[in-house]
Design an enzyme around this catalytic site. Structure first.
Site, mmCIF file in Angstrom:
data_model
loop_
_atom_site.group_PDB
_atom_site.id
_atom_site.type_symbol
_atom_site.label_atom_id
_atom_site.label_comp_id
_atom_site.label_asym_id
_atom_site.label_seq_id
_atom_site.Cartn_x
_atom_site.Cartn_y
_atom_site.Cartn_z
ATOM 1 N N LEU A 34 61.124 -14.728 23.573
ATOM 2 C CA LEU A 34 62.211 -14.410 22.899
ATOM 3 C C LEU A 34 62.423 -15.205 21.563
ATOM 4 C CD1 LEU A 34 64.818 -14.136 25.853
ATOM 5 C CD2 LEU A 34 63.334 -12.349 24.974
ATOM 6 N N GLY A 37 65.452 -12.739 16.745
ATOM 7 C CA GLY A 37 65.815 -11.375 16.614
ATOM 8 C C GLY A 37 66.325 -10.931 18.008
ATOM 9 N N HIS A 38 65.770 -11.246 19.091
ATOM 10 C CA HIS A 38 66.215 -11.056 20.566
ATOM 11 C C HIS A 38 67.693 -11.510 20.734
ATOM 12 C CE1 HIS A 38 61.698 -10.743 21.766
ATOM 13 N NE2 HIS A 38 62.125 -9.647 21.701
ATOM 14 N N GLN A 154 60.328 3.717 17.945
ATOM 15 C CA GLN A 154 60.637 3.272 19.158
ATOM 16 C C GLN A 154 62.301 3.790 19.431
ATOM 17 O OE1 GLN A 154 59.322 -0.114 21.940
ATOM 18 N NE2 GLN A 154 61.708 -0.637 21.404
ATOM 19 N N VAL A 177 65.805 -8.603 12.118
ATOM 20 C CA VAL A 177 66.161 -10.247 11.739
ATOM 21 C C VAL A 177 64.928 -10.516 11.025
ATOM 22 C CG1 VAL A 177 66.615 -12.421 12.565
ATOM 23 C CG2 VAL A 177 67.689 -10.432 13.811
ATOM 24 N N SER A 186 58.746 -11.160 15.158
ATOM 25 C CA SER A 186 58.260 -10.324 16.180
ATOM 26 C C SER A 186 57.582 -11.568 16.990
ATOM 27 C CB SER A 186 57.029 -9.509 15.404
ATOM 28 O OG SER A 186 56.200 -9.170 16.173
ATOM 29 N N ARG A 188 54.660 -11.440 17.983
ATOM 30 C CA ARG A 188 53.207 -11.328 17.294
ATOM 31 C C ARG A 188 53.069 -12.390 16.478
ATOM 32 N NH1 ARG A 188 53.071 -5.809 18.708
ATOM 33 N NH2 ARG A 188 51.421 -5.444 20.296
HETATM 34 O O1 PAF Z 1 60.388 -3.334 22.178
HETATM 35 C C1 PAF Z 1 60.007 -3.827 23.324
HETATM 36 O O2 PAF Z 1 59.870 -4.919 23.440
HETATM 37 C C2 PAF Z 1 59.733 -2.760 24.393
HETATM 38 O O3 PAF Z 1 58.813 -1.904 24.001
HETATM 39 C C3 PAF Z 1 60.593 -2.622 25.298
HETATM 40 C C4 PAF Z 1 61.547 -1.914 24.973
HETATM 41 C C5 PAF Z 1 61.238 -3.767 26.220
HETATM 42 C C6 PAF Z 1 60.117 -1.690 26.623
HETATM 43 O O4 PAF Z 1 58.977 -2.483 26.987
#
Ligand code: PAF
Length: 263
Positions: A34, A37-38, A154, A177, A186, A188
């Site tokens: 996390l 952004g999360h 997505q 964010v 991200s 990543r």
């Molecule tokens: O965006 C993400 O982190 C993933 O694609 C999700 C929505 C948690 C599904 O695994």
């Protein structure tokens, strides 16, 4: 106090309790590691709902590349500390067998939006993502679920999913964010070396500043940044690049750029 559920069976029994009756539930699905952004998604959910549920599950079915799955950062303890700090209520952290009793023999497929950009470059990615999101939405039965605009394709697909399957959860889009240099946050990013981080920042800048998608490609090319796609559509510009073996995606609202130019 934060409560963690590793068993889907226990969570389902808990979700039947009277305490949820007539209350609003916000849901933030994540794959962990996390970042801020999360955190913004969780904080918004906590503000807007009586209860907030978060899921942490590195979903193997949405990785089309084994190495990417293996390298995906797993930081469970730090994640739990962050969730405690923002006062979310529940974390679902199931194992694969618990969430996929069918071993992925049942799956969700979308046949239009999922076929280009990320879908073209990562075959099967959106099938896995949609399948796990459907499972999680069924388990949580949230009033609202929060998704970041960074993964815009997505977000569009999840909106389509709830419409197609009559799921009573409102999908709330949250702005991307960025860090102080404009790079979209991200999980990543933590895999970028110092030099590659600078290139990633350039990617974010160039994507937004150039007039056409063709000009973006040319500028990135000059900088030695490997482009997967740069595309304009639905009033936005989308881009995906490979920087030092790390796949980065980003997108901008083109109307915001036009407004800035006029001012
Ligand atoms: O965006 C993400 O982190 C993933 O694609 C999700 C929505 C948690 C599904 O695994």
């Amino acid at each position: 106090m934060l409560k963690i559920f590793k068993s889907v069976k226990e969570w389902r029994a808990f979700r039947q309790r009277d305490q949820f009756f007539g209350k609003t539930i916000g849901f933030v699905p994540t794959m962990g590691n996390l970042h801020l952004g999360h955190r913004a998604l969780i904080e918004r959910s906590v503000r807007e709902n009586d209860f907030t549920v978060l899921s942490i599950f590195v979903n193997p079915t949405q990785f089309n590349n084994r190495e990417d799955l293996e390298k995906y950062p797993r930081t469970q303890e730090a994640d739990i500390r962050m969730v405690e700090g923002v006062r979310a209520d529940y974390i679902l952290m199931p194992e694969y067998d618990c969430l996929y009793p069918d071993d992925y023999t049942y799956r969700v497929q979308e046949s239009v939006i999922s076929k280009f950009m990320e879908g073209r470059s990562r075959p099967g990615h959106f099938d896995g993502m949609l399948t796990v999101v459907l499972k999680l939405l069924q388990l949580v039965r949230a009033t609202r679920a929060y998704f970041g605009e960074k993964d815009y394709q997505q977000l569009q697909l999840v909106r389509g999913l709830v419409d197609a399957f009559f799921i009573d959860t409102e999908i709330v889009a949250c702005s991307t964010v960025r860090d102080e240099n404009g790079l979209a946050l991200s999980s990543r990013n933590s895999r970028l070396s110092e030099g590659d981080y600078d290139k990633a920042v350039q990617f974010a800048k160039i994507l937004q500043s150039e007039k056409s998608s063709k000009a973006v490609c040319e500028r990135l090319d000059e900088m030695g940044i490997e482009v997967d796609y740069i595309e304009d559509g639905s009033g936005r510009r989308f881009g995906a690049v490979n920087v030092g073996g790390v796949r980065l995606i980003d997108n901008y609202d083109l109307k915001v750029n036009e407004k800035v130019e006029r001012e």
